[in-house]
Design a protein around this motif. Structure first.
Motif, mmCIF file in Angstrom:
data_model
loop_
_atom_site.group_PDB
_atom_site.id
_atom_site.type_symbol
_atom_site.label_atom_id
_atom_site.label_comp_id
_atom_site.label_asym_id
_atom_site.label_seq_id
_atom_site.Cartn_x
_atom_site.Cartn_y
_atom_site.Cartn_z
ATOM 1 N N THR A 190 21.047 -35.019 55.677
ATOM 2 C CA THR A 190 22.333 -34.845 55.006
ATOM 3 C C THR A 190 22.171 -33.986 53.752
ATOM 4 N N ILE A 191 23.299 -33.460 53.294
ATOM 5 C CA ILE A 191 23.282 -32.665 52.067
ATOM 6 C C ILE A 191 22.864 -33.522 50.880
ATOM 7 N N PHE A 192 23.179 -34.818 50.910
ATOM 8 C CA PHE A 192 22.833 -35.685 49.792
ATOM 9 C C PHE A 192 21.325 -35.694 49.539
ATOM 10 N N LEU A 193 20.528 -35.702 50.607
ATOM 11 C CA LEU A 193 19.076 -35.702 50.433
ATOM 12 C C LEU A 193 18.612 -34.389 49.827
ATOM 13 N N LEU A 194 19.212 -33.289 50.226
ATOM 14 C CA LEU A 194 18.864 -31.992 49.639
ATOM 15 C C LEU A 194 19.254 -31.936 48.163
ATOM 16 N N ILE A 195 20.417 -32.510 47.836
ATOM 17 C CA ILE A 195 20.841 -32.584 46.433
ATOM 18 C C ILE A 195 19.822 -33.364 45.623
ATOM 19 N N LEU A 196 19.360 -34.478 46.157
ATOM 20 C CA LEU A 196 18.377 -35.309 45.461
ATOM 21 C C LEU A 196 17.092 -34.528 45.202
ATOM 22 N N ALA A 197 16.649 -33.744 46.191
ATOM 23 C CA ALA A 197 15.419 -32.962 46.042
ATOM 24 C C ALA A 197 15.557 -31.928 44.934
ATOM 25 N N ILE A 198 16.686 -31.209 44.889
ATOM 26 C CA ILE A 198 16.887 -30.189 43.854
ATOM 27 C C ILE A 198 16.993 -30.830 42.473
ATOM 28 N N VAL A 199 17.686 -31.962 42.385
ATOM 29 C CA VAL A 199 17.823 -32.656 41.096
ATOM 30 C C VAL A 199 16.451 -33.073 40.572
ATOM 31 N N ILE A 200 15.600 -33.573 41.447
ATOM 32 C CA ILE A 200 14.251 -33.967 41.037
ATOM 33 C C ILE A 200 13.458 -32.754 40.596
ATOM 34 N N LYS A 201 13.527 -31.679 41.355
ATOM 35 C CA LYS A 201 12.735 -30.490 41.027
ATOM 36 C C LYS A 201 13.118 -29.899 39.671
ATOM 37 N N GLU A 202 14.422 -29.854 39.377
ATOM 38 C CA GLU A 202 14.886 -29.211 38.151
ATOM 39 C C GLU A 202 14.956 -30.155 36.960
ATOM 40 N N MET A 203 14.504 -31.399 37.116
ATOM 41 C CA MET A 203 14.596 -32.367 36.027
ATOM 42 C C MET A 203 13.848 -31.938 34.755
ATOM 43 N N PRO A 204 12.631 -31.418 34.826
ATOM 44 C CA PRO A 204 11.955 -31.045 33.575
ATOM 45 C C PRO A 204 12.736 -30.017 32.764
ATOM 46 N N LEU A 205 13.185 -28.943 33.406
ATOM 47 C CA LEU A 205 13.900 -27.898 32.675
ATOM 48 C C LEU A 205 15.236 -28.417 32.152
ATOM 49 N N GLY A 206 16.014 -29.085 33.013
ATOM 50 C CA GLY A 206 17.319 -29.588 32.591
ATOM 51 C C GLY A 206 17.220 -30.602 31.474
ATOM 52 N N THR A 207 16.274 -31.522 31.585
ATOM 53 C CA THR A 207 16.116 -32.567 30.577
ATOM 54 C C THR A 207 15.683 -31.991 29.233
ATOM 55 N N GLN A 208 14.739 -31.056 29.244
ATOM 56 C CA GLN A 208 14.239 -30.506 27.985
ATOM 57 C C GLN A 208 15.298 -29.668 27.274
ATOM 58 N N ILE A 209 16.089 -28.909 28.022
ATOM 59 C CA ILE A 209 17.140 -28.106 27.395
ATOM 60 C C ILE A 209 18.192 -29.006 26.755
ATOM 61 N N ILE A 210 18.642 -30.029 27.505
ATOM 62 C CA ILE A 210 19.669 -30.924 26.965
ATOM 63 C C ILE A 210 19.099 -31.764 25.822
ATOM 64 N N LYS A 211 17.844 -32.185 25.931
ATOM 65 C CA LYS A 211 17.232 -32.969 24.853
ATOM 66 C C LYS A 211 17.195 -32.163 23.560
#
Length: 553
Positions: free
Chosen positions: A420-441
């Motif tokens: 399902t698309i939901f699993l693909l969404i989960l994979a992308i969210v996990i992959k981009e977590m370092p960059l997204g978290t550090q920018i927002i932090k």
């Protein structure tokens, strides 16, 4: 907050731990558990594994050396010198970071294919050669096609450190008689060693995860690396999960050894580039040499980014990709057939849903994690911060296979999300977590506590202050992060390669399928479509201040 810590552990630590554990599983996913060393024995018994392992290290090391030199040069040019056109150079290197690798590679195939490559034909005609001087389906061809993206990644990682360095250090060196090159090599580079080593470690990991180019150019030439071997094992019939998971475990051990080595190398060393005494940031005056640095920068951008893009666009209007000898070499039918193809339309919908879902869900998760790390005093916030960095230490194929094991090895309810698309969404969210978290932090830390405290003093609950004060102030940062995640979802292949099915295939995966099926014309159309989509998103991102918030992080 314990719920957030548990969710982070489940999303990040659990799949990685399960991946290593399942490398000792004898039975495939969904079957009763049975343990042994069969997968490891079979993987290490494969006679092609040593060469694939050696190729992986060879490509990583070669790219690290070349891109380190190039990235240091471009970061120095853009941030420390008076070179003309610095803004354009920086924008084009940002473009090189976001452009999908597969369409760029297709542009190079049209230029350097040994049978019909335009540059090969030109040089054969010019010098009366009987064989093509260049063969893209080779070791050097794979390295060549990686240069633009890999250099751009390293440039973006090094730029903030170069900008933060006190110009007084370089001025002191020049006062002592050192030239511009000597100052760069003896002062700038040694002082920025931590940033260079950190970007080197990440660049090495990115090289290990490289997949698309090695698949398209390497397999026809019999050149395998670990990611393509893993892909090969998964696509056997029946899939060889034991061997694939064992190879992924080798990946994990290599990456953790690399991280440990970096920490040991920098332990006890101190590098101060910004002080409170007379801190200045002034560009170096290169004199006439500024035109040389400008020319070299524009030459790299023109050859490595603009040339393959223009060639790819031309290829979409060719009757047969790369063949000029037909009676009517030009046509628009590939564009017409692509946009009337129901498979393309379904993949386009999947791509848009994946991008929007990952952007929304990812940004929401990242802002919660960032707030937890930067604003709270809970005991587990250090562990959450550490876990948020974990995906950057994992190649995309590892994240993909780890989630595959997590889903297929869990209960029937969890297994329903496979494909399902939901699993693909989960994979992308996990992959981009370092960059997204550090920018927002970084954005959260720039907002004073007083604003939220004033809200709570006025009687508003915490959630109301978070929603009505913090989020509006973070709006430009959140939009920029959402666009970064969207672009990543649109262009990504390794992170979703093992998780998608026929129904959930994205445009990037459809393009890869067309390439594998020798339908190069349709693949080129999809490649240009992706590039145009990313151009549009980058324009929107620039309006939202993407470059500014990313650099400030």
């Amino acid at each position: 907050m314990p719920l957030l810590l548990g969710a982070m552990a489940f999303l990040l630590a659990y799949p990685v731990g399960l991946l290593f554990l399942k490398s000792f599983a004898v039975n495939p996913p969904g079957k009763p558990a049975a343990w042994g060393l069969d997968g490891w024995i079979a993987a290490f018994g494969d006679s092609s594994l040593p060469l694939a392992f050696g190729n992986t290290l060879y490509f990583a090391l070669i790219r690290i050396v070349l891109t380190t030199i190039l990235a240091i040069f471009f970061a120095w040019v853009v941030t420390r010198t008076n070179t003309p056109g610095k803004a354009f150079i920086e924008q084009m290197l940002w473009l090189g970071f976001f452009l999908p690798l597969l369409p760029m590679t297709m542009g190079w195939i049209l230029l350097l294919d040994p049978h019909y490559g335009l540059l090969n034909k030109f040089f054969m005609s010019l010098f009366n050669l009987s064989t093509a001087p260049f063969n893209l389906f080779s070791y050097w061809g794979i390295v060549w096609c990686h240069l633009a993206f890999s250099t751009s990644v390293r440039f973006l990682l090094l730029t903030p450190a170069f900008k933060a360095m006190d110009a007084a250090l370089e001025e002191a060196a020049q006062t002592s008689g050192s030239g511009n090159l000597g100052t760069l090599l003896r002062i700038t580079v040694p002082i920025l060693a931590p940033a260079i080593l950190a970007s080197t470690a990440l660049g090495f990991i990115k090289s290990l995860e490289s997949f698309e180019i090695e698949l398209v150019l390497g397999i026809p030439a019999g050149i395998y690396v670990l990611p393509t071997k893993i892909w090969d094992f998964i696509h056997w019939e029946p899939p060889l999960y034991g061997r694939a998971t064992a190879l992924c475990s080798i990946f994990l051990l290599m990456i953790f050894a690399l991280i440990w080595g970096q920490r040991v190398l920098l332990k006890g060393r101190h590098y101060t580039t910004m002080t409170g005494r007379g801190y200045v940031v002034r560009p170096l005056n290169l004199g006439q040499w500024r035109w040389v640095t400008c020319l070299l920068s524009f030459l790299f951008i023109s050859v490595m980014i603009l040339l393959p893009l223009a060639t790819l666009l031309m290829g979409t209007f060719m009757e047969l990709f790369g063949n000029f000898s037909v009676t009517k070499p030009w046509t628009t039918r590939h564009w017409v057939s692509a946009f009337h193809d129901p498979i393309f339309l379904r993949s386009l919908i999947n791509t848009v849903v994946l991008g929007i879902g990952a952007a929304l869900f990812g940004t929401l998760l990242y802002v919660l994690v960032s707030y937890f790390i930067a604003r709270t005093r809970f005991a587990g916030r250090g562990l959450v911060d550490l876990l948020s960095w974990l995906p950057w230490a994992l190649p995309g194929v590892l994240i993909s296979l780890a989630l595959l094991w997590t889903v297929l090895g869990s209960g029937d309810l969890v297994r329903l999300i496979y494909g399902t698309i939901f699993l693909l969404i989960l994979a992308i969210v996990i992959k981009e977590m370092p960059l997204g978290t550090q920018i927002i932090k970084a954005g959260v830390m720039q907002i004073s506590h007083e604003l939220e405290e004033a809200s709570m003093t006025s009687g508003a609950p915490w959630l109301e202050g978070f929603r009505r004060i913090l989020l509006p102030l973070l709006k430009p940062t959140l939009i920029a992060v959402g666009l970064i995640v969207f672009i990543s979802a649109v262009r990504d292949i390794p992170t979703v390669i093992f998780l998608s099915t026929y129904e959930s295939r994205t445009i990037s995966l459809l393009m890869l399928d067309y390439m594998a099926g020798a339908n190069v014309e349709k693949a080129a159309v999809l490649g240009v479509f992706l590039v145009l989509l990313i151009f549009l998103l980058m324009f929107v991102a620039r309006l939202s201040g993407l470059r500014r918030v990313a650099v400030e992080s």
